[in-house]
Design a protein around this motif. Structure first.
Motif, PDB file in Angstrom:
ATOM      1  N   GLU A  76       0.852  -1.360  -0.081  1.00  0.00           N
ATOM      2  CA  GLU A  76      -0.134   0.028   0.085  1.00  0.00           C
ATOM      3  C   GLU A  76       0.906   1.335   0.153  1.00  0.00           C
ATOM      4  O   GLU A  76       0.414   2.250   0.198  1.00  0.00           O
ATOM      5  CB  GLU A  76      -0.872   0.016   1.144  1.00  0.00           C
ATOM      6  CG  GLU A  76      -2.083  -1.009   1.201  1.00  0.00           C
ATOM      7  CD  GLU A  76      -3.036  -1.203   2.395  1.00  0.00           C
ATOM      8  OE1 GLU A  76      -2.838  -0.063   3.136  1.00  0.00           O
ATOM      9  OE2 GLU A  76      -3.476  -2.131   2.578  1.00  0.00           O
ATOM     10  N   HIS A  81       4.540   3.211  -5.608  1.00  0.00           N
ATOM     11  CA  HIS A  81       3.628   3.047  -6.672  1.00  0.00           C
ATOM     12  C   HIS A  81       3.942   4.312  -7.524  1.00  0.00           C
ATOM     13  O   HIS A  81       4.020   4.217  -8.916  1.00  0.00           O
ATOM     14  CB  HIS A  81       2.213   2.739  -6.442  1.00  0.00           C
ATOM     15  CG  HIS A  81       2.042   1.466  -5.921  1.00  0.00           C
ATOM     16  ND1 HIS A  81       2.041   0.489  -6.414  1.00  0.00           N
ATOM     17  CD2 HIS A  81       1.571   1.063  -4.614  1.00  0.00           C
ATOM     18  CE1 HIS A  81       1.834  -0.516  -5.862  1.00  0.00           C
ATOM     19  NE2 HIS A  81       1.519  -0.064  -4.567  1.00  0.00           N
ATOM     20  N   LYS A  99      -0.554   1.763 -14.738  1.00  0.00           N
ATOM     21  CA  LYS A  99      -0.909   0.571 -13.843  1.00  0.00           C
ATOM     22  C   LYS A  99      -0.385   1.045 -12.384  1.00  0.00           C
ATOM     23  O   LYS A  99      -1.065   0.983 -11.378  1.00  0.00           O
ATOM     24  CB  LYS A  99      -0.670  -0.981 -14.230  1.00  0.00           C
ATOM     25  CG  LYS A  99      -1.142  -1.401 -15.312  1.00  0.00           C
ATOM     26  CD  LYS A  99      -0.242  -2.743 -15.521  1.00  0.00           C
ATOM     27  CE  LYS A  99      -1.260  -3.390 -16.609  1.00  0.00           C
ATOM     28  NZ  LYS A  99      -0.721  -4.727 -17.290  1.00  0.00           N
ATOM     29  N   GLU A 102      -2.304   3.884 -11.080  1.00  0.00           N
ATOM     30  CA  GLU A 102      -3.925   3.604 -10.771  1.00  0.00           C
ATOM     31  C   GLU A 102      -3.932   2.810  -9.376  1.00  0.00           C
ATOM     32  O   GLU A 102      -4.652   2.935  -8.474  1.00  0.00           O
ATOM     33  CB  GLU A 102      -4.545   2.651 -11.633  1.00  0.00           C
ATOM     34  CG  GLU A 102      -5.001   3.443 -12.742  1.00  0.00           C
ATOM     35  CD  GLU A 102      -5.320   2.412 -13.989  1.00  0.00           C
ATOM     36  OE1 GLU A 102      -5.095   1.215 -14.209  1.00  0.00           O
ATOM     37  OE2 GLU A 102      -6.097   2.872 -15.000  1.00  0.00           O
ATOM     38  N   LYS A 103      -2.690   2.107  -9.208  1.00  0.00           N
ATOM     39  CA  LYS A 103      -2.351   1.572  -7.831  1.00  0.00           C
ATOM     40  C   LYS A 103      -1.971   2.513  -7.006  1.00  0.00           C
ATOM     41  O   LYS A 103      -2.755   2.523  -5.614  1.00  0.00           O
ATOM     42  CB  LYS A 103      -1.263   0.762  -7.856  1.00  0.00           C
ATOM     43  CG  LYS A 103      -1.059  -0.635  -6.951  1.00  0.00           C
ATOM     44  CD  LYS A 103      -2.261  -1.639  -7.412  1.00  0.00           C
ATOM     45  CE  LYS A 103      -2.012  -2.963  -6.614  1.00  0.00           C
ATOM     46  NZ  LYS A 103      -3.167  -3.653  -6.577  1.00  0.00           N
ATOM     47  N   GLN A 106      -5.636   3.923  -5.699  1.00  0.00           N
ATOM     48  CA  GLN A 106      -6.228   2.826  -5.000  1.00  0.00           C
ATOM     49  C   GLN A 106      -6.245   3.288  -3.553  1.00  0.00           C
ATOM     50  O   GLN A 106      -7.090   2.991  -2.650  1.00  0.00           O
ATOM     51  CB  GLN A 106      -5.926   1.581  -5.717  1.00  0.00           C
ATOM     52  CG  GLN A 106      -6.693   0.361  -5.012  1.00  0.00           C
ATOM     53  CD  GLN A 106      -5.998  -1.098  -5.071  1.00  0.00           C
ATOM     54  OE1 GLN A 106      -5.493  -1.344  -6.160  1.00  0.00           O
ATOM     55  NE2 GLN A 106      -6.495  -2.036  -4.455  1.00  0.00           N
ATOM     56  N   TYR A 107      -5.086   3.390  -3.264  1.00  0.00           N
ATOM     57  CA  TYR A 107      -4.704   3.878  -1.844  1.00  0.00           C
ATOM     58  C   TYR A 107      -4.795   5.206  -1.283  1.00  0.00           C
ATOM     59  O   TYR A 107      -4.842   5.232  -0.170  1.00  0.00           O
ATOM     60  CB  TYR A 107      -3.287   3.346  -1.484  1.00  0.00           C
ATOM     61  CG  TYR A 107      -3.101   1.469  -1.667  1.00  0.00           C
ATOM     62  CD1 TYR A 107      -4.074   0.844  -0.934  1.00  0.00           C
ATOM     63  CD2 TYR A 107      -2.076   1.182  -2.667  1.00  0.00           C
ATOM     64  CE1 TYR A 107      -3.819  -0.690  -1.388  1.00  0.00           C
ATOM     65  CE2 TYR A 107      -2.193  -0.212  -2.962  1.00  0.00           C
ATOM     66  CZ  TYR A 107      -2.994  -1.335  -2.407  1.00  0.00           C
ATOM     67  OH  TYR A 107      -3.097  -2.522  -2.600  1.00  0.00           O
TER      68      TYR A 107
END
Length: 149
Positions: A76, A81, A99, A102-103, A106-107
């Motif tokens: 996380e 990222h 990608k 986007e990760k 996400q967090y």
């Protein structure tokens, strides 16, 4: 501290205190969960700073390697990222960059820089695909056409 004590005590006492300090410092404090977690956090921060420096030095493969290790340790980790995304973007690896961004989102959904970076990468990817099509157009001959009855 010992140098102050040296004025008040003998040299032997000072050496004894250095020896005591060394014994304490050499102990493995990692058995204490709080200390272990704190050490991990410091190592993570240092590694992310190294990745940022490598990014500035345009050593993108190193950035990706460091961030991969950091993500393995903490999936996380938004900074890992994001910095990995920056490295992939700089290498023209827009799919991987998207990608990674986007990760990060996400967090941390409010990370505006990642949202903007995704938009830029999508635009660059389209531009790259168009250039590739133009570059390779006609390379393999004409495209087969449909037969009409």
């Amino acid at each position: 501290m010992c140098h102050v004590l040296a004025h008040r005590s003998t040299s032997a006492t000072c050496h004894c205190r250095y020896s005591d300090a060394i014994a304490i410092l050499e102990q493995d404090f990692l058995f204490v969960p709080e200390i272990k977690q704190h050490c991990r956090a410091i190592k993570m921060a240092c590694s992310l700073n190294i990745a940022m420096c490598q990014l500035k030095l345009e050593k993108y493969a190193d950035v990706i390697g460091i961030c991969t290790v950091m993500i393995e340790q903490d999936p996380e980790c938004v900074k890992a990222h994001f910095r990995m995304g920056r490295a992939h973007e700089a290498l023209g690896e827009f799919v991987q960059a998207i990608k990674a961004y986007e990760k990060a989102l996400q967090y941390e959904p409010t990370l505006v820089a990642a949202t903007k970076a995704i938009s830029v990468c999508r635009s660059q990817r389209k531009k790259q695909e168009l250039q590739d099509r133009q570059k390779f157009q006609g390379l393999f001959g004409s495209t087969p056409s449909k037969k009409q009855d």
